[in-house]
Scaffold this motif. Structure first.
Motif, PDB file in Angstrom:
ATOM      1  N   GLU A 259       0.817  -1.206  -0.118  1.00  0.00           N
ATOM      2  CA  GLU A 259       0.217  -0.017   0.131  1.00  0.00           C
ATOM      3  C   GLU A 259       0.870   1.321   0.137  1.00  0.00           C
ATOM      4  O   GLU A 259       0.590   2.383  -0.740  1.00  0.00           O
ATOM      5  CB  GLU A 259      -0.770   0.155   1.268  1.00  0.00           C
ATOM      6  CG  GLU A 259      -2.183  -0.690   1.036  1.00  0.00           C
ATOM      7  CD  GLU A 259      -3.273  -0.123   2.024  1.00  0.00           C
ATOM      8  OE1 GLU A 259      -3.811   0.860   1.978  1.00  0.00           O
ATOM      9  OE2 GLU A 259      -3.256  -1.059   3.233  1.00  0.00           O
ATOM     10  N   ARG A 262       2.014   1.917  -3.300  1.00  0.00           N
ATOM     11  CA  ARG A 262       0.848   2.347  -4.081  1.00  0.00           C
ATOM     12  C   ARG A 262       0.645   1.210  -5.308  1.00  0.00           C
ATOM     13  O   ARG A 262       0.172   1.622  -6.250  1.00  0.00           O
ATOM     14  CB  ARG A 262       1.157   3.600  -4.764  1.00  0.00           C
ATOM     15  CG  ARG A 262       1.267   4.881  -3.682  1.00  0.00           C
ATOM     16  CD  ARG A 262       1.365   6.178  -4.539  1.00  0.00           C
ATOM     17  NE  ARG A 262       0.133   6.334  -5.298  1.00  0.00           N
ATOM     18  CZ  ARG A 262      -1.096   7.211  -4.889  1.00  0.00           C
ATOM     19  NH1 ARG A 262      -1.054   7.318  -3.293  1.00  0.00           N
ATOM     20  NH2 ARG A 262      -1.965   7.414  -5.440  1.00  0.00           N
ATOM     21  N   TRP A 264      -1.517  -1.092  -5.827  1.00  0.00           N
ATOM     22  CA  TRP A 264      -2.817  -1.577  -5.477  1.00  0.00           C
ATOM     23  C   TRP A 264      -3.392  -2.816  -5.743  1.00  0.00           C
ATOM     24  O   TRP A 264      -3.688  -3.654  -5.064  1.00  0.00           O
ATOM     25  CB  TRP A 264      -4.015  -0.448  -5.926  1.00  0.00           C
ATOM     26  CG  TRP A 264      -3.542   0.861  -5.836  1.00  0.00           C
ATOM     27  CD1 TRP A 264      -3.786   1.986  -6.740  1.00  0.00           C
ATOM     28  CD2 TRP A 264      -3.275   1.355  -4.705  1.00  0.00           C
ATOM     29  NE1 TRP A 264      -3.411   2.860  -6.229  1.00  0.00           N
ATOM     30  CE2 TRP A 264      -3.320   2.959  -5.111  1.00  0.00           C
ATOM     31  CE3 TRP A 264      -3.119   1.232  -3.331  1.00  0.00           C
ATOM     32  CZ2 TRP A 264      -2.900   3.838  -4.122  1.00  0.00           C
ATOM     33  CZ3 TRP A 264      -2.756   2.068  -2.470  1.00  0.00           C
ATOM     34  CH2 TRP A 264      -2.492   3.554  -2.748  1.00  0.00           C
ATOM     35  N   ARG A 285     -10.404  -0.558   1.252  1.00  0.00           N
ATOM     36  CA  ARG A 285      -9.728   0.622   1.125  1.00  0.00           C
ATOM     37  C   ARG A 285      -8.812   0.563  -0.076  1.00  0.00           C
ATOM     38  O   ARG A 285      -8.410   1.563  -0.979  1.00  0.00           O
ATOM     39  CB  ARG A 285      -8.842   1.006   2.210  1.00  0.00           C
ATOM     40  CG  ARG A 285      -8.107   2.378   2.351  1.00  0.00           C
ATOM     41  CD  ARG A 285      -9.308   3.352   2.935  1.00  0.00           C
ATOM     42  NE  ARG A 285      -8.680   4.469   2.871  1.00  0.00           N
ATOM     43  CZ  ARG A 285      -8.801   5.748   1.865  1.00  0.00           C
ATOM     44  NH1 ARG A 285      -9.590   5.355   0.764  1.00  0.00           N
ATOM     45  NH2 ARG A 285      -8.235   6.763   2.061  1.00  0.00           N
ATOM     46  N   LYS A 289      -8.929   2.935  -3.452  1.00  0.00           N
ATOM     47  CA  LYS A 289      -8.033   3.935  -3.785  1.00  0.00           C
ATOM     48  C   LYS A 289      -7.657   3.430  -5.347  1.00  0.00           C
ATOM     49  O   LYS A 289      -7.299   4.617  -6.036  1.00  0.00           O
ATOM     50  CB  LYS A 289      -6.593   3.627  -2.740  1.00  0.00           C
ATOM     51  CG  LYS A 289      -6.698   4.216  -1.663  1.00  0.00           C
ATOM     52  CD  LYS A 289      -5.422   3.808  -0.727  1.00  0.00           C
ATOM     53  CE  LYS A 289      -5.300   4.247   0.626  1.00  0.00           C
ATOM     54  NZ  LYS A 289      -4.401   4.150   1.297  1.00  0.00           N
ATOM     55  N   ASP A 290      -8.008   2.403  -5.801  1.00  0.00           N
ATOM     56  CA  ASP A 290      -7.767   1.826  -7.079  1.00  0.00           C
ATOM     57  C   ASP A 290      -8.817   2.400  -8.116  1.00  0.00           C
ATOM     58  O   ASP A 290      -8.670   1.972  -9.201  1.00  0.00           O
ATOM     59  CB  ASP A 290      -7.330   0.581  -7.221  1.00  0.00           C
ATOM     60  CG  ASP A 290      -6.720   0.107  -8.318  1.00  0.00           C
ATOM     61  OD1 ASP A 290      -6.025   0.815  -9.267  1.00  0.00           O
ATOM     62  OD2 ASP A 290      -6.867  -1.107  -8.848  1.00  0.00           O
TER      63      ASP A 290
END
Length: 547
Positions: A259, A262, A264, A285, A289-290
């Protein structure tokens, strides 16, 4: 009082104790090499055994004889000879330049490599970098420095001893110093009767699985790409829940690192591979985020139907409105918990050093008839630990497997209470019949100073204990303990900072203190909400500094 050890060979006696313990309990799991070591070691001369243990207890595998000087052992070269004959120690081993630099001091480096004056002034790391290109091979210490007048040893059997230490302790973070600290009286441990079924490792496969897990964890901590490490983390072919929990925790930590990077898809794949607490919420989550809002919302709905804990439920309540907004769903008003009693204080800042906001509020609220204590997580945890002492230290299979446990190995397992149902029921019954006070007092006197995962001996004096037993109703203690047992890992923290007692009125109030700019944390909000639901007195104090 800490006493001085009179036995010069205390460390050797402790090492023998480990070997005897392993031989009695794990002989059927040992390799031929490990069994041979256990039988051969006691036959060596005392000086040789003592030197070997000294080397095992020190960091690293390479030692100079001039640094292995112990009065009780005598001549290092003589003591080491039988160890070399057995192949447990290698004399004058081949060394790389990097290994050599670990053993040498700067003046020796300058002499051996005939460094120019300006090179001698450089830092050791710079000297090593400059010499690497010219000295790439491995040579024996005597070839590197034929005029040293010293001997170098490599302890070849260190990995074997590390395996024996693992078998004994069940982990790699406890070391031989546990014996010394126990012998000195620094640490005292509860004596638990060990049944054969209490072995932490049930088969050689369990030991090998732990070693493989440990190797993967070390690679991960050394910075190897998490997905590469995860790919080599084979599924466990064992029914040992303790090992499975370690594997799941490592996967969760890898997901957290992915995470941060980044990544994902990588993080999602790892979170989906583990049921570790919190992994499902993190997966939601990551999907959010993706930009995969539909998939995130579908997983959120599954979690809402069967939340794994209060912590997950709290996370879902926070993520749900965001995802519904992204998907264009109608807004729904989330139920808000009843706000706790609020106390606003405007006080002059302290002039002396070493103050903290909790102490400032404590001193301001203190009254002779209503004393205030800074306890945070310590008081309720300590009362829990004393009342449930027998349940916590009950020798159920796999909970204790050496004499140096601070608490049971399965403390954070989902079935921790269930496996000790009768013992916990007996302790809860004391809250109902009123005998809990005497039980807690007796445990305080009987177990004073013994290691516990819950009891904070340094804060729990007789005065604080008596005030708590006088002012906190048994029904409130029961509610606190019941919530703790729902999730011991999460619910042991988040208690308010202060507690105020009115002994004449047999009542109390818990107070969470927030200084300027500070806010309530999630675990604190969960405790505040719980206390409000069950009419347990709690308030939040917001402190501002007077101009």
């Amino acid at each position: 009082m800490i006493r001085v050890l009179e036995n010069e060979f205390y460390y050797l006696d402790n090492f023998h104790q480990v070997l005897q313990w392993i031989a009695e309990r794990y002989s059927d799991l040992l390799t031929d090499e490990e069994s041979a070591f256990l039988s051969r070691f006691p036959t060596l001369p005392q000086a040789s055994r003592a030197l070997f243990v000294r080397m095992v207890m020190r960091k690293g595998e390479l030692f100079r004889a001039s640094k292995l000087v112990y009065g009780e052992i005598g001549c290092t070269l003589e003591a080491c000879r039988p160890l070399c004959e057995l192949g447990w120690v290698e004399a004058d081993p081949e060394l790389s330049l990097d290994e050599l630099f670990e053993l040498l001091q700067k003046p020796e480096i300058g002499r051996i490599f005939q460094l120019a004056p300006h090179e001698r002034q450089a830092r050791k790391a710079e000297q090593l970098e400059a010499l690497r290109e010219r000295h790439a091979g491995r040579h024996r210490f005597s070839a590197w420095d034929g005029h040293a007048g010293d001997q170098v040893y490599r302890i070849v059997a260190k990995p074997l001893c590390d395996r024996l230490r693992l078998i004994f302790f069940g982990n790699f973070h406890q070391g031989w110093s546990e014996f010394v600290l126990s012998d000195l009286g620094v640490y005292r441990y509860e004596k638990v009767e060990f049944a054969p079924a209490a072995r932490g490792f049930r088969s050689r496969r369990d030991i090998d699985a732990y070693l493989a897990l440990h190797q993967c964890r070390e690679r991960f901590l050394d910075g190897e790409p998490p997905l590469e490490v995860a790919a080599s983390l084979a599924p466990l072919e064992s029914d040992n829940e303790w090992l499975h929990s370690r594997r799941h925790k490592l996967l969760f930590q890898m997901g957290q690192q992915l995470e941060k990077l980044r990544d994902w898809p990588g993080a999602l794949s790892v979170y989906r591979a583990t049921p570790y607490p919190g992994a499902r919420a993190r997966a939601i989550r990551v999907l959010e985020k993706d930009g995969q809002f539909g998939a995130a919302y579908a997983l959120l709905q599954q979690a809402e139907a069967t939340p794994e804990s209060e912590a997950e439920r709290q996370s879902l309540l926070r993520m749900g409105p965001r995802l519904r907004r992204q998907l264009g769903h109608a807004r729904s008003a989330a139920p808000k918990p009843a706000p706790p009693l609020r106390l606003d204080l405007n006080l002059p800042p302290p002039q002396e050093d070493g103050w903290h906001v909790e102490g400032v509020v404590r001193d301001h609220l203190w009254r002779q008839e209503a004393p205030v204590y800074y306890v945070e997580n310590t008081l309720i945890n300590s009362l829990f630990g004393l009342l449930f002492w027998d349940a916590i230290f009950c020798a159920v299979p796999g909970a204790f497997f050496h004499p140096f446990h601070r608490g049971p190995a399965d403390l954070h397992s989902a079935d921790f209470q269930q496996r000790r149902a009768a013992q916990f029921a007996a302790c809860f019954a004391r809250l109902d019949d009123g005998s809990y006070r005497e039980a807690i007092r007796a445990r305080l006197a009987e177990k004073q100073g013994i290691q516990s995962p819950f009891v904070y001996w340094e804060i729990l004096d007789q005065e604080l204990l008596e005030l708590a037993l006088c002012c906190i109703p048994a029904a409130h203690l029961r509610k606190c303990f019941e919530r703790m047992l729902l999730d011991l890992k999460a619910n042991r923290s988040g208690f308010p900072d202060l507690i105020q007692f009115w002994p004449e009125e047999r009542r109390y109030n818990m107070i969470e203190v927030k200084g300027p700019g500070d806010r309530l944390q999630d675990n604190q909000l969960r405790w505040i909400d719980y206390c409000a639901q069950h009419q347990m007195p709690i308030s939040v104090c917001y402190l501002q500094w007077a101009a």
